[in-house]
Scaffold this active site. Structure first.
Site, PDB file in Angstrom:
ATOM      1  N   GLY A   1      44.374  28.407  40.108  1.00 22.97           N
ATOM      2  CA  GLY A   1      43.759  29.510  39.355  1.00 22.97           C
ATOM      3  C   GLY A   1      44.565  30.785  39.404  1.00 22.97           C
ATOM      4  O   GLY A   1      44.009  31.873  39.580  1.00 22.97           O
ATOM      5  N   ALA A   2      45.880  30.668  39.216  1.00 30.00           N
ATOM      6  CA  ALA A   2      46.740  31.856  39.300  1.00 30.00           C
ATOM      7  C   ALA A   2      47.131  32.388  37.930  1.00 30.00           C
ATOM      8  O   ALA A   2      47.962  33.276  37.822  1.00 30.00           O
ATOM      9  CB  ALA A   2      47.997  31.536  40.104  1.00 30.00           C
TER      10      ALA A   2
ATOM     11  N   SER B   1      45.167  33.954  35.939  1.00 28.16           N
ATOM     12  CA  SER B   1      44.285  35.038  35.516  1.00 28.16           C
ATOM     13  C   SER B   1      43.675  35.705  36.746  1.00 28.16           C
ATOM     14  O   SER B   1      43.679  35.137  37.848  1.00 28.16           O
ATOM     15  CB  SER B   1      43.194  34.422  34.626  1.00 28.16           C
ATOM     16  N   GLY B   2      43.148  36.892  36.569  1.00 25.01           N
ATOM     17  CA  GLY B   2      42.291  37.552  37.542  1.00 25.01           C
ATOM     18  C   GLY B   2      42.794  37.611  38.972  1.00 25.01           C
ATOM     19  O   GLY B   2      43.923  38.021  39.253  1.00 25.01           O
TER      20      GLY B   2
ATOM     21  N   GLY C   1      43.448  35.236  41.195  1.00 25.07           N
ATOM     22  CA  GLY C   1      44.554  34.337  41.541  1.00 25.07           C
ATOM     23  C   GLY C   1      45.886  34.887  41.087  1.00 25.07           C
ATOM     24  O   GLY C   1      46.897  34.788  41.794  1.00 25.07           O
TER      25      GLY C   1
ATOM     26  N   SER D   1      32.222  33.468  47.567  1.00 22.22           N
ATOM     27  CA  SER D   1      31.596  34.658  46.992  1.00 22.22           C
ATOM     28  C   SER D   1      30.348  35.003  47.795  1.00 22.22           C
ATOM     29  O   SER D   1      29.720  34.117  48.380  1.00 22.22           O
ATOM     30  CB  SER D   1      31.207  34.388  45.533  1.00 22.22           C
TER      31      SER D   1
ATOM     32  N   TYR E   1      26.537  28.763  38.943  1.00 21.23           N
ATOM     33  CA  TYR E   1      27.676  29.400  39.619  1.00 21.23           C
ATOM     34  C   TYR E   1      27.344  29.704  41.076  1.00 21.23           C
ATOM     35  O   TYR E   1      28.122  29.393  41.983  1.00 21.23           O
ATOM     36  CB  TYR E   1      28.062  30.684  38.874  1.00 21.23           C
TER      37      TYR E   1
HETATM   38  N1  LIG Z   1      35.524  38.035  39.624  1.00 21.39           N
HETATM   39  C1  LIG Z   1      34.614  38.167  40.589  1.00 21.39           C
HETATM   40  O1  LIG Z   1      33.835  39.147  40.645  1.00 21.39           O
HETATM   41  C2  LIG Z   1      34.518  37.122  41.673  1.00 21.39           C
HETATM   42  C3  LIG Z   1      33.649  37.374  42.747  1.00 21.39           C
HETATM   43  C4  LIG Z   1      33.537  36.434  43.750  1.00 21.39           C
HETATM   44  C5  LIG Z   1      34.291  35.272  43.687  1.00 21.39           C
HETATM   45  N2  LIG Z   1      35.135  35.042  42.625  1.00 21.39           N
HETATM   46  C6  LIG Z   1      35.914  33.805  42.618  1.00 21.39           C
HETATM   47  O2  LIG Z   1      37.275  34.120  42.435  1.00 21.39           O
HETATM   48  C7  LIG Z   1      37.950  32.980  41.883  1.00 21.39           C
HETATM   49  C8  LIG Z   1      38.842  33.426  40.726  1.00 21.39           C
HETATM   50  O3  LIG Z   1      37.996  33.953  39.705  1.00 21.39           O
HETATM   51  P1  LIG Z   1      38.411  35.155  38.759  1.00 21.39           P
HETATM   52  O4  LIG Z   1      37.320  36.155  38.808  1.00 21.39           O
HETATM   53  O5  LIG Z   1      39.809  35.581  39.020  1.00 21.39           O
HETATM   54  O6  LIG Z   1      38.272  34.422  37.339  1.00 21.39           O
HETATM   55  P2  LIG Z   1      39.315  34.124  36.162  1.00 21.39           P
HETATM   56  O7  LIG Z   1      40.073  35.350  35.837  1.00 21.39           O
HETATM   57  O8  LIG Z   1      38.507  33.494  35.092  1.00 21.39           O
HETATM   58  O9  LIG Z   1      40.302  33.055  36.788  1.00 21.39           O
HETATM   59  C9  LIG Z   1      39.916  31.731  36.972  1.00 21.39           C
HETATM   60  C10 LIG Z   1      41.143  30.890  37.196  1.00 21.39           C
HETATM   61  O10 LIG Z   1      40.715  29.544  37.425  1.00 21.39           O
HETATM   62  C11 LIG Z   1      41.418  28.678  36.546  1.00 21.39           C
HETATM   63  N3  LIG Z   1      40.553  27.560  36.171  1.00 21.39           N
HETATM   64  C12 LIG Z   1      39.350  27.610  35.523  1.00 21.39           C
HETATM   65  N4  LIG Z   1      38.914  26.365  35.287  1.00 21.39           N
HETATM   66  C13 LIG Z   1      39.844  25.515  35.795  1.00 21.39           C
HETATM   67  C14 LIG Z   1      39.967  24.103  35.840  1.00 21.39           C
HETATM   68  N5  LIG Z   1      39.062  23.280  35.289  1.00 21.39           N
HETATM   69  N6  LIG Z   1      41.053  23.562  36.444  1.00 21.39           N
HETATM   70  C15 LIG Z   1      41.999  24.356  36.996  1.00 21.39           C
HETATM   71  N7  LIG Z   1      41.948  25.697  36.964  1.00 21.39           N
HETATM   72  C16 LIG Z   1      40.883  26.262  36.362  1.00 21.39           C
HETATM   73  C17 LIG Z   1      41.794  29.529  35.338  1.00 21.39           C
HETATM   74  O11 LIG Z   1      42.990  29.070  34.720  1.00 21.39           O
HETATM   75  P3  LIG Z   1      43.042  28.093  33.439  1.00 21.39           P
HETATM   76  O12 LIG Z   1      42.024  28.619  32.463  1.00 21.39           O
HETATM   77  O13 LIG Z   1      44.465  28.186  33.006  1.00 21.39           O
HETATM   78  O14 LIG Z   1      42.702  26.736  33.952  1.00 21.39           O
HETATM   79  C18 LIG Z   1      42.086  30.876  36.016  1.00 21.39           C
HETATM   80  O15 LIG Z   1      43.413  30.913  36.474  1.00 21.39           O
HETATM   81  C19 LIG Z   1      36.853  31.999  41.477  1.00 21.39           C
HETATM   82  O16 LIG Z   1      36.746  30.991  42.471  1.00 21.39           O
HETATM   83  C20 LIG Z   1      35.604  32.852  41.474  1.00 21.39           C
HETATM   84  O17 LIG Z   1      34.443  32.099  41.726  1.00 21.39           O
HETATM   85  C21 LIG Z   1      35.254  35.947  41.620  1.00 21.39           C
END
Ligand SMILES: NC(=O)c1ccc[n+]([C@@H]2O[C@H](COP(=O)([O-])OP(=O)(O)OC[C@H]3O[C@@H](n4cnc5c(N)ncnc54)[C@H](OP(=O)(O)O)[C@@H]3O)[C@@H](O)[C@H]2O)c1
Length: 276
Positions: free
Chosen positions: A10-11, A13-14, A16, A136, A160
């Site tokens: 997950g690198a 976007s966001g 990662g 989370s 989620y």
């Molecule tokens: N944002 C928040 O407030 C928050 C808070 C607590 C925890 N988190 C956790 O942080 C982590 C990263 O989230 P983020 O907020 O950075 O979201 P994000 O920007 O949507 O990034 C998600 C990443 O996961 C990848 N991904 C999604 N589905 C996938 C699949 N089926 N196979 C492989 N890769 C996949 C996406 O890449 P592709 O689309 O290229 O596959 C993307 O690189 C997640 O585990 C999330 O639960 C986020």
């Protein structure tokens, strides 16, 4: 020190993506894995002047894809020093993975479980080694008897939050199994990071609430990634395992208990076809 290999999911976007920028550097071979090849290659391009970094496609929602990825990884990469299970998703509508599982649980829990198990012997062979799971504080409501939401109404939040509770139970069950191996497993919460893709499909009402909350408690992707990168690299954490962190501080986890952890482990084994 010789070069260490990090695998970060997950690198593209966001959080990662921010973590990849924090990890890249001398003596690190950084393998980025997620679905979008074009986004992955773009991240590689933006980082390659700073260190060794490459992209490998991976769809965590497909067990066949995870198995193929692991096979290729083990054939290509002699080392694995740090595995960071960071990829995650939300889904506004109920959906199924190609394996017939609820999509969010398949992506956020079963896929990372299977990937970790398939790579575990390589981590052990490279010990001291680490597993870092992006969890989370937004977690609750896991019902192992109703992962498909057949008996409850589905909501993006409920699916989620349940998956994020499972991520923690997985980490603690894993850490217990890894005792004595010099491979650690920890989880962290990045805090609320509204600038990521996670909320891209959220309804306007949710976005309005998030906007207000983020005025008080919001973090940048870089701030959110910091604890994960620290867990992956800090020398003082080499022997620390089974702990939950936020902002580089250990915090209590309400989801602990051998029975709950083992029930989650057994469910993941059953759903991924792995032995316990
Ligand atoms: N944002 C928040 O407030 C928050 C808070 C607590 C925890 N988190 C956790 O942080 C982590 C990263 O989230 P983020 O907020 O950075 O979201 P994000 O920007 O949507 O990034 C998600 C990443 O996961 C990848 N991904 C999604 N589905 C996938 C699949 N089926 N196979 C492989 N890769 C996949 C996406 O890449 P592709 O689309 O290229 O596959 C993307 O690189 C997640 O585990 C999330 O639960 C986020």
């Amino acid at each position: 020190m010789s070069s260490r290999t990090f695998l970060l999911t997950g690198a593209t976007s966001g959080i990662g993506r921010a973590m990849a920028a924090q990890l890249v550097g001398p003596q690190v071979r950084l393998v980025l894995a997620s679905r979008s090849r074009s986004e992955g290659e773009a991240v590689v391009k933006s980082l390659e002047s700073k260190g060794e970094v490459l992209f490998r496609p991976l769809d965590l929602s497909s067990q066949r894809d995870v198995r193929g990825f692991a096979e290729r990884f083990l054939a290509e990469e002699p080392r694995l020093d740090v595995l960071i299970n960071n990829a995650g998703c939300q889904s506004q509508k109920p959906a199924r993975s190609v394996d017939g599982l609820e999509l969010v649980f398949a992506t956020n829990v079963v896929g990372p479980f299977l990937l970790t198990r398939l790579l575990l012997e390589r981590l052990k062979a490279c010990a001291p080694a680490r597993i870092v799971n992006t969890a989370s504080t937004f977690a609750k409501g896991l019902d192992l008897e109703d992962l498909d939401f057949a008996r409850r109404a589905y909501s993006d939040t409920a699916a989620y939050q349940a998956s994020k509770q499972a991520d923690r139970l997985f980490t603690w069950a894993l850490a217990r199994r890894l005792e004595g191996t010099r491979v650690t497993a920890n989880a962290f919460s990045p805090g609320l990071v509204t600038s990521t893709g996670l909320y891209r499909d959220a309804p306007r009402s949710t976005l309005r609430i998030l906007k207000v909350v983020s005025l008080f408690a919001g973090r940048t992707a870089e701030q959110g990634a910091d604890t994960g990168a620290w867990l992956a690299t800090a020398p003082e954490l080499e022997a620390v395992s089974g702990r939950f962190y936020e902002k580089r501080k250990e915090r209590p986890c309400e989801f602990r208990g051998r029975d709950a952890e083992e029930a989650l482990w057994a469910t993941c084994c059953r759903l991924s076809g792995l032995p316990e």
